[in-house]
Design an enzyme around this catalytic site. Structure first.
Site, PDB file in Angstrom:
ATOM      1  N   ARG A  28      -0.525  -0.955 -48.565  1.00 20.40           N
ATOM      2  CA  ARG A  28      -0.073  -1.466 -49.853  1.00 20.40           C
ATOM      3  C   ARG A  28      -0.655  -0.625 -50.987  1.00 20.40           C
ATOM      4  O   ARG A  28      -1.667   0.060 -50.824  1.00 20.40           O
ATOM      5  CB  ARG A  28      -0.450  -2.937 -50.021  1.00 20.40           C
ATOM      6  CG  ARG A  28      -1.939  -3.217 -50.116  1.00 20.40           C
ATOM      7  CD  ARG A  28      -2.210  -4.721 -50.072  1.00 20.40           C
ATOM      8  NE  ARG A  28      -3.621  -5.006 -50.292  1.00 20.40           N
ATOM      9  CZ  ARG A  28      -4.159  -5.242 -51.482  1.00 20.40           C
ATOM     10  NH1 ARG A  28      -3.396  -5.213 -52.568  1.00 20.40           N
ATOM     11  NH2 ARG A  28      -5.439  -5.491 -51.614  1.00 20.40           N
ATOM     12  N   ARG A 173     -38.651  -9.472 -29.742  1.00 17.43           N
ATOM     13  CA  ARG A 173     -37.750  -8.483 -30.328  1.00 17.43           C
ATOM     14  C   ARG A 173     -37.342  -7.451 -29.269  1.00 17.43           C
ATOM     15  O   ARG A 173     -38.204  -6.810 -28.657  1.00 17.43           O
ATOM     16  CB  ARG A 173     -38.437  -7.754 -31.484  1.00 17.43           C
ATOM     17  CG  ARG A 173     -38.679  -8.595 -32.715  1.00 17.43           C
ATOM     18  CD  ARG A 173     -39.494  -7.818 -33.739  1.00 17.43           C
ATOM     19  NE  ARG A 173     -38.836  -6.574 -34.122  1.00 17.43           N
ATOM     20  CZ  ARG A 173     -37.992  -6.474 -35.143  1.00 17.43           C
ATOM     21  NH1 ARG A 173     -37.691  -7.539 -35.855  1.00 17.43           N
ATOM     22  NH2 ARG A 173     -37.452  -5.317 -35.440  1.00 17.43           N
TER      23      ARG A 173
END
Length: 219
Positions: A28, A173
């Site tokens: 567009r 972690r």
């Protein structure tokens, strides 16, 4: 239809009938961030033209650019694609991409498989599109193939002045080599069967023993 996640594959002959395949590029003209962004150039070639060239080098002949802007339509013709007049409704900044896809399909009943290419992903390769099309039927039929990238980012959410981990535990972690990461949808391309697009979906959302849709990994 159940299938597995795709990581590394070898090329094979296209197994989907080419006359049933359509290539669509939504472009567009009303982008607010970068006006006419699809006409911006990379290496002297517009993003739109690069997407068209990629599709044609993938042996895909029906390349269509859905647009509401005359300059984009002209660029499409210049680069060997066919422009499709996009309606004002589907060209608004609040309209989802699936509306533009369905609008095109309603005017082209012969298309059973649609390859949606994002012009702003100029690094997409013809071999990736050919491979994605192959995987619709090999080793067994599936409904869609789409591009993802693997991410090892540790993600957090900020809420009410606090932060919370989303994909890991603070007391454990993971190192990069300790986990497979996450698959992030890139939007570079979607290869989908008409049956699910008509339902307003790019991918199926049902899960069985394996993912219903193959994920095409891009590196």
């Amino acid at each position: 239809m159940l299938c597995s996640v795709l990581v590394f594959l070898s090329l094979s002959i296209l197994s989907t009938k080419s006359q049933d395949i359509g290539v669509l590029i939504l472009a567009r003209g009303g982008s607010k961030g970068i006006p006419l962004k699809n006409l911006q150039t990379v290496g002297g070639i517009s993003l739109l033209c690069r997407a068209i060239i990629t599709a044609r080098r993938s042996d895909l002949k029906q390349v269509v650019v859905s647009t509401d802007h005359p300059l984009i339509a002209l660029e499409a013709v210049t680069c060997g694609a066919t422009p499709f007049k996009r309606s004002k409704v589907t060209a608004t900044d609040w309209a989802p991409s699936i509306w533009g896809v369905q609008e095109y399909l309603w005017s082209n009943s012969e298309i059973n498989t649609l390859v949606l290419i994002q012009a702003t992903s100029p690094l997409t390769k013809p071999s990736q599109l050919r491979l994605a099309l192959n995987k619709l039927n090999i080793p067994k039929p599936v409904d869609c193939v789409f591009s993802v990238a693997r991410s090892y980012s540790l993600r957090w959410r900020y809420e009410n002045g606090n932060v919370f981990p989303l994909n890991f535990h603070v007391f454990n972690r993971p190192r990069r080599q300790d986990w497979k990461g996450e698959l992030i949808e890139t939007g570079a391309f979607y290869v989908s069967r008409r049956t699910i697009l008509e339902k307003g979906l790019f991918q199926n959302n049902k899960l069985g023993e394996r993912f219903l849709c193959i994920l095409r990994i891009t590196w």
